[in-house]
Design a protein around this motif. Structure first.
Motif, mmCIF file in Angstrom:
data_model
loop_
_atom_site.group_PDB
_atom_site.id
_atom_site.type_symbol
_atom_site.label_atom_id
_atom_site.label_comp_id
_atom_site.label_asym_id
_atom_site.label_seq_id
_atom_site.Cartn_x
_atom_site.Cartn_y
_atom_site.Cartn_z
ATOM 1 N N LYS A 82 0.836 -1.204 0.000
ATOM 2 C CA LYS A 82 0.000 0.000 0.000
ATOM 3 C C LYS A 82 0.874 1.257 0.000
ATOM 4 N N TYR A 83 1.916 1.268 0.824
ATOM 5 C CA TYR A 83 2.808 2.426 0.887
ATOM 6 C C TYR A 83 3.579 2.615 -0.416
ATOM 7 N N GLU A 84 3.994 1.513 -1.040
ATOM 8 C CA GLU A 84 4.684 1.617 -2.318
ATOM 9 C C GLU A 84 3.763 2.208 -3.379
ATOM 10 N N GLU A 85 2.502 1.803 -3.344
ATOM 11 C CA GLU A 85 1.531 2.344 -4.294
ATOM 12 C C GLU A 85 1.339 3.842 -4.076
ATOM 13 N N GLN A 86 1.227 4.240 -2.814
ATOM 14 C CA GLN A 86 1.091 5.665 -2.502
ATOM 15 C C GLN A 86 2.333 6.441 -2.929
#
Length: 112
Positions: A82-86
């Motif tokens: 999720k953080y990588e996507e953000q």
């Protein structure tokens, strides 16, 4: 075949992975997997589910991690994704500068 399309019955998955169907039911009770269900409540697994089960088996069989530990690992992997996507979305609107080989500082273009 779509990676997320549920097409495999529990008997097929258990035979393919050489595990008892009850193990798959236990993984579901523990919240480690969530197979799709047909209208008649038959469990159907996708290739994505099978890959996740393989990862669980690697943690438990090869690395000796218990199911509680597997649950934490999978949760952390989800948060990282999720953080990588953000971060990837943020790259479009920000200048990214690496401070050291471990740190990344994100500068918002609008605030410059």
């Amino acid at each position: 075949m779509n990676y997320d399309e549920p097409v495999f019955l529990i008997s097929v998955v258990s035979k393919q992975l050489n595990i008892h169907p009850q193990t798959l039911r236990q993984y579901e009770r523990e919240g480690l997997i969530e197979p799709n269900r047909t209208g008649g409540k038959v469990r159907m697994y996708s290739q994505k589910d099978i890959d996740r089960i393989k990862m669980i088996l690697r943690f438990t069989r090869d690395l000796g991690v218990n199911l509680a530990g597997v649950s934490i690992i999978l949760e952390l992997k989800g948060q990282i994704a999720k953080y990588e996507e953000q971060l990837n979305k943020g790259k479009k609107n920000a200048l990214i500068k690496q401070v050291s080989k471990f740190d990344v500082a994100i500068y918002d273009k609008a605030k410059r």
